[in-house]
Write an enzyme that holds these catalytic residues in place. Structure first.
Site, PDB file in Angstrom:
ATOM      1  N   HIS A   1      38.532  46.791  36.694  1.00 41.34           N
ATOM      2  CA  HIS A   1      39.309  46.408  35.516  1.00 41.34           C
ATOM      3  C   HIS A   1      38.659  47.054  34.292  1.00 41.34           C
ATOM      4  CE1 HIS A   1      41.206  42.453  37.245  1.00 41.34           C
ATOM      5  NE2 HIS A   1      41.460  43.513  37.990  1.00 41.34           N
TER       6      HIS A   1
ATOM      7  N   GLU B   1      37.949  46.026  31.296  1.00 41.41           N
ATOM      8  CA  GLU B   1      36.921  45.271  30.565  1.00 41.41           C
ATOM      9  C   GLU B   1      35.586  45.303  31.287  1.00 41.41           C
ATOM     10  OE1 GLU B   1      39.957  44.208  31.670  1.00 41.41           O
ATOM     11  OE2 GLU B   1      40.515  42.384  30.599  1.00 41.41           O
TER      12      GLU B   1
ATOM     13  N   CYS C   1      40.243  38.615  32.593  1.00 44.17           N
ATOM     14  CA  CYS C   1      40.340  37.686  33.724  1.00 44.17           C
ATOM     15  C   CYS C   1      38.975  37.030  33.934  1.00 44.17           C
ATOM     16  CB  CYS C   1      40.795  38.435  34.974  1.00 44.17           C
ATOM     17  SG  CYS C   1      39.522  39.498  35.710  1.00 44.17           S
TER      18      CYS C   1
ATOM     19  N   CYS D   1      36.209  39.610  34.590  1.00 44.07           N
ATOM     20  CA  CYS D   1      35.799  40.377  33.413  1.00 44.07           C
ATOM     21  C   CYS D   1      35.125  39.487  32.378  1.00 44.07           C
ATOM     22  CB  CYS D   1      36.997  41.099  32.825  1.00 44.07           C
ATOM     23  SG  CYS D   1      37.646  42.360  33.946  1.00 44.07           S
TER      24      CYS D   1
HETATM   25 ZN   LIG Z   1      39.651  41.590  34.781  1.00 49.23          ZN
END
Ligand SMILES: [Zn+2]
Length: 169
Positions: free
Chosen positions: A67, A69, A97, A100
């Site tokens: 991801h 981030e 999320c 992250c």
């Molecule tokens: Zn994430």
């Protein structure tokens, strides 16, 4: 029960907004590269961009942990010491999320500014197999940690939703 404060644009400087818009522009570039429309960057207290990343969660080029981030936070942690990371902000086109948010916590980054809320994102992605979005605000993750992480968002949600238009159908 920890009280979760819903801050929208309060406390954001023009520099904050410019950097958040940069993350939204990068999310559009991520989509144009055939990736999911997410991006994030880490900037220091003066607004210098330390690291930035687009989504790269699809094998074989990437993997589901990549991801934006997480990648940006990890990159920043390789180049700055903890005392400087504490003064940094992660700007992201969508709310981190739980994975992250964990990366922000473990790297010691002191602040998160996000555009699209996870709740709104969930409405966009639904149960799409490539992005079965959690229903877990990052503030709830941070509230369980020992170190404070300041969170501002959602901000500029309509702008951040635009790169997702038609993507998750
Ligand atoms: Zn994430």
């Amino acid at each position: 029960m920890t009280r979760i404060t819903e801050l929208s644009g309060a406390g954001l400087s023009p520099l904050d907004l410019a950097l958040l818009r940069r993350s939204i522009a990068l999310s559009d570039e991520s989509r144009a590269r055939g990736r999911h429309p997410f991006a994030a960057l880490v900037a220091d207290a003066a607004g210098h961009i330390i690291a930035s990343a687009g989504n790269n969660s699809m094998p074989p080029e990437g993997d589901p942990t990549q991801h934006a981030e997480l990648v940006a936070a990890a990159q920043a942690a390789r180049v700055l010491p903890p005392e400087q990371l504490a003064g940094c902000t992660l700007y992201t086109s969508a709310e981190p999320c739980c994975m992250c948010a964990g990366a922000v916590y473990w790297t010691g980054i002191g602040r998160v500014v996000y555009a699209l809320s996870e709740h709104k994102l969930l409405g966009l992605t639904g149960d799409h197999p490539e992005n079965p979005t959690f229903s877990l605000p990052c503030r709830e993750v941070f509230a369980r940690g020992q170190r404070k992480v300041e969170v501002v968002g959602p901000v500029l949600e309509d702008e951040a939703a635009a790169p997702h238009a038609g993507f998750w159908q």
